[in-house]
Structures are given as structure tokens and as C-alpha cells.
Design a protein around this motif. Structure first.
Motif, PDB file in Angstrom:
ATOM      1  N   PRO A   1       0.775  -1.181   0.013  1.00  0.00           N
ATOM      2  CA  PRO A   1      -0.005  -0.120  -0.087  1.00  0.00           C
ATOM      3  C   PRO A   1       0.820   1.121   0.086  1.00  0.00           C
TER       4      PRO A   1
ATOM      5  N   ILE B   1      -2.504   5.135  -6.265  1.00  0.00           N
ATOM      6  CA  ILE B   1      -2.550   4.975  -4.852  1.00  0.00           C
ATOM      7  C   ILE B   1      -2.920   3.429  -4.751  1.00  0.00           C
ATOM      8  N   VAL B   2      -2.160   2.653  -4.096  1.00  0.00           N
ATOM      9  CA  VAL B   2      -2.347   1.184  -3.757  1.00  0.00           C
ATOM     10  C   VAL B   2      -3.156   1.175  -2.466  1.00  0.00           C
ATOM     11  N   THR B   3      -4.261   0.542  -2.625  1.00  0.00           N
ATOM     12  CA  THR B   3      -4.857   0.356  -1.438  1.00  0.00           C
ATOM     13  C   THR B   3      -4.449  -1.008  -0.543  1.00  0.00           C
ATOM     14  N   ALA B   4      -4.979  -1.176   0.832  1.00  0.00           N
ATOM     15  CA  ALA B   4      -4.716  -2.360   1.439  1.00  0.00           C
ATOM     16  C   ALA B   4      -4.854  -3.699   0.758  1.00  0.00           C
ATOM     17  N   SER B   5      -5.735  -3.626  -0.365  1.00  0.00           N
ATOM     18  CA  SER B   5      -6.057  -5.186  -0.803  1.00  0.00           C
ATOM     19  C   SER B   5      -4.995  -5.260  -2.103  1.00  0.00           C
TER      20      SER B   5
ATOM     21  N   ARG C   1      -4.715  -3.436  -4.816  1.00  0.00           N
ATOM     22  CA  ARG C   1      -5.336  -3.088  -6.044  1.00  0.00           C
ATOM     23  C   ARG C   1      -4.813  -1.619  -6.441  1.00  0.00           C
ATOM     24  N   ALA C   2      -4.406  -1.251  -7.592  1.00  0.00           N
ATOM     25  CA  ALA C   2      -4.510   0.168  -8.140  1.00  0.00           C
ATOM     26  C   ALA C   2      -5.052   0.412  -9.440  1.00  0.00           C
ATOM     27  N   GLU C   3      -6.020   1.068  -9.571  1.00  0.00           N
ATOM     28  CA  GLU C   3      -6.835   1.499 -10.704  1.00  0.00           C
ATOM     29  C   GLU C   3      -6.418   2.663 -11.330  1.00  0.00           C
TER      30      GLU C   3
END
Length: 273
Positions: free
Chosen positions: A49, A69-73, A75-77
Motif C-alpha cells: 500500500p 494509490i495502492v490500497t490495502a487490498s 489494487r491500483a486502478e
């Protein structure tokens, strides 16, 4: 999980040869991925993240940067990243485009008596545009015009223009243009370099080309629109006929302005009407 992004041109076309590079806050490269045929990047790499920088590059286009922004999951969209042509000049996506004569115009303007203009147009012509992938300056155009199809709205004048004094349409029924190169000239503008064959004489002629954009047509196809102009000197093509009126003024100017309004259809199947 992973990174997803869509790479498009200003007109919304997929950039299938784009490459996405991702760096972290320290500037270290952590991911590099290529777009698929639909201009979409899908990479399953799981990143820690945090904030990242995404740089998109493609041959023939100016690089573009975006934040992610890479989330805690993990994933980066990134969403859609729009690339502009290098030098700011745009053209349609790669492939073959066929000019639609029913929705295009090939015209010429000559001065008359030094005070006004006479306009004419050719009613029979065809052309193919091939947009090169990657380095768009490798794109080419080939056009053929039937010389006898000249129409100025006056039968006697048209007959004279078809004669050996001007187009010599009986001995040289076709006027051809084959491009040899392409140079960016500004926003949505290009200079097309090529050879014009007229009356059997071949001369280099540059076209000042403007790309007007693309859009869907009522027949389920996709069209691109262009406008182009050029100046020709009649004596370069052995059209030396003239009549001098009073005070030495030529009845017909020696310089011709060529004006093209073109619609090209993606592929080769053209609708009627």
C-alpha cells in the motif's frame, strides 16, 4: 488484485503498443507492463500500500505521468491515461482508410482576369490512406483522379480544360499522387510530401494537411476527416496556354490552389449515398 489502466489517444483510440512503468516514492521501478491489443494494462503484481507514480510511454507519442494509490487490498486502478502524439500532431489509428468520393471533394481555384477566381472540381477520384503503427511518419497516401471529370460549371470551359492546352485528358487520363513522407507541422497539422503526376509530368508537391478527427457514421463504420491544400504552378506541368488581355493581365492565373475535403472510412467497404 494488481494494476489496471487504459491507454487511449485524444480521440479515444486504444494505444496497443504502450508500456506502463511504475515507481515508488523513492523512484525505484517496481513494475513494468505492456498494454494488450485493446490498449489495456492488467498486471497481477501485488504492491505494498502507498503512493506510486505511473509513467506511460509509446513510440510516436509524448510520455504521460499519473499518480496511483495502492490500497490495502493491493489494487491500483489508474483509470484512463490519454497520450498525445509527439509534436502535438494527431492522426487516426493505424490501418487502411479508404477515401469516400461521395462525401469528399477535390477542387482547384485559379485567378481570372486578375480580379476574381474560377473554381472547378473533379467528380471521379479514389484514394487510400495507410496510417503506420508506431512511427506515424511512415504513413502513406495514394490517389488517382480522372482528368476528364473536371467540372467548372461551364461546358465550353470544361471542354477546353480537357484539351491539350491544359489537362490533355485523352493522352493522360489519370492524375496521380503518391506520398513519400510525412512531417508534423503543429497541432493536428502535417505536411505530406509526395509526387504528383499530371499530363505525364512528375513533380514533387507538398500538401498542408489538417486532421479534423474521427467519428461513427450511420452505416456502422468509422470515418476520419481531413482538409488539405497545395499550390501548383501550371508551367511546372507543361500547361503553358494563356491569353493576355489589356495591360498585360493574364486571362487565367498561372498558380492553382488545390483544395481537398476528405472523408476516409476505416477499412475498404464503403456505403452508397
Amino acid at each position: 488484485m494488481g494494476l489496471t489502466a487504459r491507454i487511449r489517444t485524444r480521440d479515444g483510440w486504444a494505444v496497443s503498443h504502450a508500456v506502463v512503468t511504475v515507481t515508488d516514492a523513492t523512484g525505484t521501478q517496481v513494475l513494468r507492463a505492456a498494454a494488450d491489443d485493446e490498449g489495456t494494462v492488467r498486471d497481477a503484481t501485488v504492491l505494498p500500500p502507498g503512493a506510486y507514480t505511473v509513467v506511460v510511454t509509446a513510440v510516436g507519442y509524448a510520455p504521460a505521468a499519473a499518480g496511483a494509490i495502492v490500497t490495502a487490498s493491493g489494487r491500483a486502478e489508474v483509470g484512463t491515461v490519454t497520450l498525445a502524439r509527439a509534436g502535438g500532431a494527431e492522426l487516426p489509428p493505424p490501418g487502411t482508410w479508404t477515401v469516400d468520393p461521395a462525401h469528399s471533394a477535390v477542387g482547384a481555384v485559379a485567378r481570372h482576369l486578375g480580379i476574381s477566381s474560377v473554381r472547378g472540381r473533379f467528380t471521379e477520384f479514389g484514394a487510400t490512406v495507410r496510417i503506420a503503427p508506431g512511427d506515424v511518419t511512415g504513413s502513406r497516401v495514394e490517389a488517382v483522379i480522372r482528368a476528364a471529370s473536371i467540372d467548372t460549371g461551364n461546358t465550353a470551359r470544361d471542354t477546353h480544360l480537357r484539351s491539350a492546352d491544359f489537362l490533355d485528358a485523352e493522352r493522360h487520363p489519370e492524375i496521380t499522387y503518391r506520398s513519400t513522407g510525412l512531417t508534423a507541422a503543429g497541432q493536428d497539422r502535417w505536411t505530406v510530401h509526395g509526387d504528383l503526376t499530371l499530363r505525364g509530368v512528375v513533380r514533387p508537391v507538398d500538401l498542408d494537411l489538417s486532421y479534423l478527427g474521427t467519428g461513427a457514421d450511420p452505416w456502422g463504420g468509422t470515418r476520419a476527416a481531413f482538409r488539405a491544400t497545395a499550390e501548383l504552378h501550371r508551367e511546372d506541368f507543361a500547361m503553358n496556354y494563356n491569353q493576355v488581355v489589356q495591360a498585360g493581365i493574364a486571362a487565367i492565373g498561372t498558380t492553382l490552389r488545390v483544395e481537398l475535403e476528405v472523408q476516409a472510412v476505416q477499412g475498404a467497404d464503403l456505403p452508397l449515398g
